[in-house]
Design a protein around this motif. Structure first.
Motif, PDB file in Angstrom:
ATOM      1  N   VAL A 253      39.510  61.002  31.914  1.00  0.00           N
ATOM      2  CA  VAL A 253      40.460  61.306  30.836  1.00  0.00           C
ATOM      3  C   VAL A 253      40.965  59.993  30.245  1.00  0.00           C
ATOM      4  CG1 VAL A 253      41.216  63.485  31.915  1.00  0.00           C
ATOM      5  CG2 VAL A 253      42.459  61.366  32.396  1.00  0.00           C
ATOM      6  N   ASP A 254      41.509  60.047  29.029  1.00  0.00           N
ATOM      7  CA  ASP A 254      42.112  58.860  28.426  1.00  0.00           C
ATOM      8  C   ASP A 254      43.601  58.778  28.740  1.00  0.00           C
ATOM      9  OD1 ASP A 254      39.760  57.932  27.274  1.00  0.00           O
ATOM     10  OD2 ASP A 254      39.945  59.382  25.636  1.00  0.00           O
ATOM     11  N   GLU A 255      44.243  59.915  28.853  1.00  0.00           N
ATOM     12  CA  GLU A 255      45.694  59.952  29.120  1.00  0.00           C
ATOM     13  C   GLU A 255      45.964  61.022  30.160  1.00  0.00           C
ATOM     14  OE1 GLU A 255      47.880  57.945  27.862  1.00  0.00           O
ATOM     15  OE2 GLU A 255      46.633  57.025  26.289  1.00  0.00           O
ATOM     16  N   PHE A 256      47.009  60.799  30.977  1.00  0.00           N
ATOM     17  CA  PHE A 256      47.499  61.852  31.874  1.00  0.00           C
ATOM     18  C   PHE A 256      48.635  62.587  31.180  1.00  0.00           C
ATOM     19  CE2 PHE A 256      46.399  58.557  35.260  1.00  0.00           C
ATOM     20  CZ  PHE A 256      45.181  59.142  35.571  1.00  0.00           C
ATOM     21  N   PRO A 257      48.796  63.869  31.445  1.00  0.00           N
ATOM     22  CA  PRO A 257      49.998  64.534  30.957  1.00  0.00           C
ATOM     23  C   PRO A 257      51.214  63.902  31.632  1.00  0.00           C
ATOM     24  CG  PRO A 257      48.743  65.985  32.418  1.00  0.00           C
ATOM     25  CD  PRO A 257      47.923  64.755  32.216  1.00  0.00           C
ATOM     26  N   PRO A 258      52.372  63.806  30.944  1.00  0.00           N
ATOM     27  CA  PRO A 258      53.536  63.126  31.522  1.00  0.00           C
ATOM     28  C   PRO A 258      53.992  63.784  32.826  1.00  0.00           C
ATOM     29  CG  PRO A 258      53.976  63.875  29.267  1.00  0.00           C
ATOM     30  CD  PRO A 258      52.632  64.390  29.630  1.00  0.00           C
ATOM     31  N   SER A 259      54.486  62.939  33.754  1.00  0.00           N
ATOM     32  CA  SER A 259      55.085  63.461  34.995  1.00  0.00           C
ATOM     33  C   SER A 259      56.446  62.800  35.171  1.00  0.00           C
ATOM     34  CB  SER A 259      54.200  63.157  36.202  1.00  0.00           C
ATOM     35  OG  SER A 259      54.278  61.787  36.533  1.00  0.00           O
ATOM     36  N   VAL A 260      57.279  63.352  36.031  1.00  0.00           N
ATOM     37  CA  VAL A 260      58.620  62.787  36.246  1.00  0.00           C
ATOM     38  C   VAL A 260      58.499  61.359  36.775  1.00  0.00           C
ATOM     39  CG1 VAL A 260      60.722  62.981  37.633  1.00  0.00           C
ATOM     40  CG2 VAL A 260      59.691  65.035  36.631  1.00  0.00           C
ATOM     41  N   ARG A 261      57.587  61.092  37.663  1.00  0.00           N
ATOM     42  CA  ARG A 261      57.454  59.756  38.248  1.00  0.00           C
ATOM     43  C   ARG A 261      56.763  58.770  37.314  1.00  0.00           C
ATOM     44  NH1 ARG A 261      57.518  57.074  43.027  1.00  0.00           N
ATOM     45  NH2 ARG A 261      58.257  58.908  44.139  1.00  0.00           N
ATOM     46  N   GLY A 262      55.820  59.259  36.565  1.00  0.00           N
ATOM     47  CA  GLY A 262      55.056  58.343  35.723  1.00  0.00           C
ATOM     48  C   GLY A 262      54.419  57.248  36.557  1.00  0.00           C
ATOM     49  N   GLU A 263      54.604  56.006  36.153  1.00  0.00           N
ATOM     50  CA  GLU A 263      53.991  54.891  36.886  1.00  0.00           C
ATOM     51  C   GLU A 263      54.943  54.280  37.913  1.00  0.00           C
ATOM     52  OE1 GLU A 263      52.153  52.137  34.186  1.00  0.00           O
ATOM     53  OE2 GLU A 263      50.946  53.704  33.239  1.00  0.00           O
ATOM     54  N   GLY A 264      56.089  54.902  38.125  1.00  0.00           N
ATOM     55  CA  GLY A 264      57.077  54.340  39.054  1.00  0.00           C
ATOM     56  C   GLY A 264      56.603  54.393  40.487  1.00  0.00           C
ATOM     57  N   GLY A 265      56.956  53.378  41.248  1.00  0.00           N
ATOM     58  CA  GLY A 265      56.612  53.337  42.667  1.00  0.00           C
ATOM     59  C   GLY A 265      57.297  52.144  43.294  1.00  0.00           C
ATOM     60  N   TYR A 266      56.914  51.804  44.495  1.00  0.00           N
ATOM     61  CA  TYR A 266      57.406  50.589  45.153  1.00  0.00           C
ATOM     62  C   TYR A 266      58.932  50.542  45.181  1.00  0.00           C
ATOM     63  CZ  TYR A 266      52.635  49.847  43.780  1.00  0.00           C
ATOM     64  OH  TYR A 266      51.301  50.038  43.577  1.00  0.00           O
ATOM     65  N   GLY A 267      59.542  51.681  45.483  1.00  0.00           N
ATOM     66  CA  GLY A 267      61.013  51.713  45.585  1.00  0.00           C
ATOM     67  C   GLY A 267      61.704  52.137  44.301  1.00  0.00           C
ATOM     68  N   SER A 268      60.942  52.664  43.335  1.00  0.00           N
ATOM     69  CA  SER A 268      61.545  52.991  42.025  1.00  0.00           C
ATOM     70  C   SER A 268      62.620  54.064  42.131  1.00  0.00           C
ATOM     71  CB  SER A 268      60.462  53.455  41.057  1.00  0.00           C
ATOM     72  OG  SER A 268      59.939  54.714  41.466  1.00  0.00           O
ATOM     73  N   THR A 269      62.612  54.872  43.219  1.00  0.00           N
ATOM     74  CA  THR A 269      63.615  55.924  43.324  1.00  0.00           C
ATOM     75  C   THR A 269      64.880  55.431  44.008  1.00  0.00           C
ATOM     76  OG1 THR A 269      62.667  56.699  45.410  1.00  0.00           O
ATOM     77  CG2 THR A 269      61.861  57.753  43.401  1.00  0.00           C
ATOM     78  N   GLY A 270      64.955  54.139  44.354  1.00  0.00           N
ATOM     79  CA  GLY A 270      66.163  53.580  44.940  1.00  0.00           C
ATOM     80  C   GLY A 270      66.156  53.675  46.457  1.00  0.00           C
ATOM     81  N   THR A 271      67.258  53.234  47.064  1.00  0.00           N
ATOM     82  CA  THR A 271      67.305  53.201  48.531  1.00  0.00           C
ATOM     83  C   THR A 271      68.332  54.170  49.113  1.00  0.00           C
ATOM     84  OG1 THR A 271      68.836  51.358  48.343  1.00  0.00           O
ATOM     85  CG2 THR A 271      66.528  50.822  48.750  1.00  0.00           C
ATOM     86  N   ALA A 272      69.283  54.629  48.286  1.00  0.00           N
ATOM     87  CA  ALA A 272      70.357  55.465  48.860  1.00  0.00           C
ATOM     88  C   ALA A 272      69.866  56.898  49.031  1.00  0.00           C
ATOM     89  CB  ALA A 272      71.561  55.450  47.945  1.00  0.00           C
TER      90      ALA A 272
END
Ligand SMILES: O=c1ccn([C@H]2C[C@H](O)[C@@H](COP(=O)(O)OP(=O)(O)OP(=O)(O)O)O2)c(=O)[nH]1
Ligand SMILES: [Mg+2]
Length: 148
Positions: A129-148
């Motif tokens: 595919v050329d594009e993915f349909p959008p997701s809540v996470r997208g390209e976030g990772g490596y702690g993108s959701t925070g630590t608390a």
């Protein structure tokens, strides 16, 4: 589930891998050794298990994992961290025993040194595919959701 198993070391006939409790996930694998094997600090050695399995169905694999007691108390883990056994592998199950501790450890013949877990597997096909349909996470990772 029944899995074909070949005995390569006759001593294993009496010591087949078995679930230790009704709820166990892992089957302990034993060292098919004729004599004690000392692993110096940071040494690793491929240890035969005396058995071969043939899973046959590509919907399954087996994983070799460390035993928690040996790993935590004595530093005996796996040189490959996790062993992955393919469904079409028919050779002897081998355990890469790695002593990650500062103390030598002597493996005894027939000692239970690792465990085997049978897991389901999905073999995927790729759809380009050329594009993915959008997701809540997208390209976030490596702690993108925070630590608390
Ligand atoms: O701890 C292990 C890991 C692997 N194997 C066997 C079963 C597995 O199916 C085969 C190949 O393993 P893997 O694919 O991880 O190794 P490779 O380095 O990619 O070798 P190959 O090119 O043969 O696939 O070796 C073991 O007996 N013990
Ligand atoms: Mg491979």
């Amino acid at each position: 589930m029944k899995i074909d198993l070949k005995i390569l070391d006759p001593r294993m006939r009496e010591q087949l891998p078995a679930y230790a409790t009704p709820g166990s996930a892992g089957l302990d694998l034993r060292a098919s050794l004729d004599a004690p094997l000392t692993l110096a600090p940071n040494a690793w050695q491929l240890v035969p298990t005396g058995i071969a399995i043939y899973l046959r169905d590509p919907g399954y694999a087996a994983m070799i994992l460390p035993r928690s007691g040996l790993g935590h108390k004595h530093g005996i883990v796996l040189g490959n961290l996790v062993g992955l056994i393919d469904s079409d592998y028919q050779g002897q199950l081998m355990v890469s025993a790695w002593n990650r501790s500062p103390t030598p450890y002597t493996l005894q013949p027939l000692e239970r040194l690792a465990q085997l877990v049978i897991v389901p597997v999905v073999q995927a096909q790729f759809q380009l595919v050329d594009e993915f349909p959008p997701s809540v996470r997208g390209e976030g990772g490596y702690g993108s959701t925070g630590t608390a």
